[in-house]
Design an enzyme around this catalytic site. Structure first.
Site, PDB file in Angstrom:
ATOM      1  N   HIS A 141      -9.469 -12.067  -2.072  1.00  0.00           N
ATOM      2  CA  HIS A 141     -10.116 -11.743  -0.807  1.00  0.00           C
ATOM      3  C   HIS A 141      -9.583 -12.572   0.355  1.00  0.00           C
ATOM      4  CE1 HIS A 141     -12.742  -9.490  -3.446  1.00  0.00           C
ATOM      5  NE2 HIS A 141     -13.050  -8.780  -2.369  1.00  0.00           N
TER       6      HIS A 141
ATOM      7  N   GLU B 101       0.993  -4.457  -7.954  1.00  0.00           N
ATOM      8  CA  GLU B 101       0.235  -4.274  -6.718  1.00  0.00           C
ATOM      9  C   GLU B 101      -0.393  -2.878  -6.675  1.00  0.00           C
ATOM     10  OE1 GLU B 101       3.095  -5.081  -3.550  1.00  0.00           O
ATOM     11  OE2 GLU B 101       3.177  -2.950  -3.129  1.00  0.00           O
TER      12      GLU B 101
ATOM     13  N   CYS C 253       3.906  -0.671   5.328  1.00  0.00           N
ATOM     14  CA  CYS C 253       3.449  -2.011   4.914  1.00  0.00           C
ATOM     15  C   CYS C 253       3.575  -3.060   6.016  1.00  0.00           C
ATOM     16  CB  CYS C 253       4.174  -2.462   3.651  1.00  0.00           C
ATOM     17  SG  CYS C 253       3.709  -1.480   2.215  1.00  0.00           S
TER      18      CYS C 253
END
EC number: 4.1.2.50
Length: 150
Positions: free
Chosen positions: A75, A136, A25
């Protein structure tokens, strides 16, 4: 009258990277987030009120969350502004990318804290934020409960 909890689900796509993290990550990647917003209140008992019987109109809750969270984070790529990721952010912004610089590590845990504060500020006085769940992935989520944060 009884206290009632209502929940509305939202979804948005957001990219992020975790500066200093010791796993994958640390790389820029994205998630299809699901946000579950639960509020608590007493249904309106005034029969002359157009919102009679509602704790809050789902449309009113949608407006709050959409304006302060979904429209902002969807986005976008989120970076901690207090890290060297700010250089990458500037490069992406120069290429017309939607970048958010926040003052926290953009983990689900920290994002849900940020979202709770934003939503609480917008709710009517008679409605309280009860909880948030930010997923998530299909199997990983962070939760915030008002009762844990009093």
């Amino acid at each position: 009258m009884s206290k009632i909890r209502i929940t509305k689900q939202f979804s948005f796509e957001t990219g992020h990277a975790l500066y200093g993290y010791d796993g994958k990550c640390k790389n820029v990647h994205g998630h299809s987030y699901r946000l579950y917003v639960t509020v608590i209140g007493t249904p309106i008992s005034d029969a002359s009120n157009v919102k009679y019987g509602m704790v809050i109109d789902f449309g009113d809750l949608k407006k709050i969350v959409k304006e302060d969270i979904v429209d902002v984070f969807d986005h976008a790529t989120v970076f901690n502004k207090n890290t060297p990721h700010v250089d990458l952010a500037k490069e992406l912004q120069a290429r017309d990318h939607n970048v958010l610089l926040v003052d926290y590590q953009p983990t689900s845990e920290m994002m849900v804290i940020d979202f709770a504060e934003k939503i609480k500020q917008r709710l009517p006085d008679n409605i309280k934020l009860h909880s948030l769940r930010l997923s998530e992935t299909a199997s990983s989520f962070a939760e915030w409960f008002a009762s844990d944060n009093e």
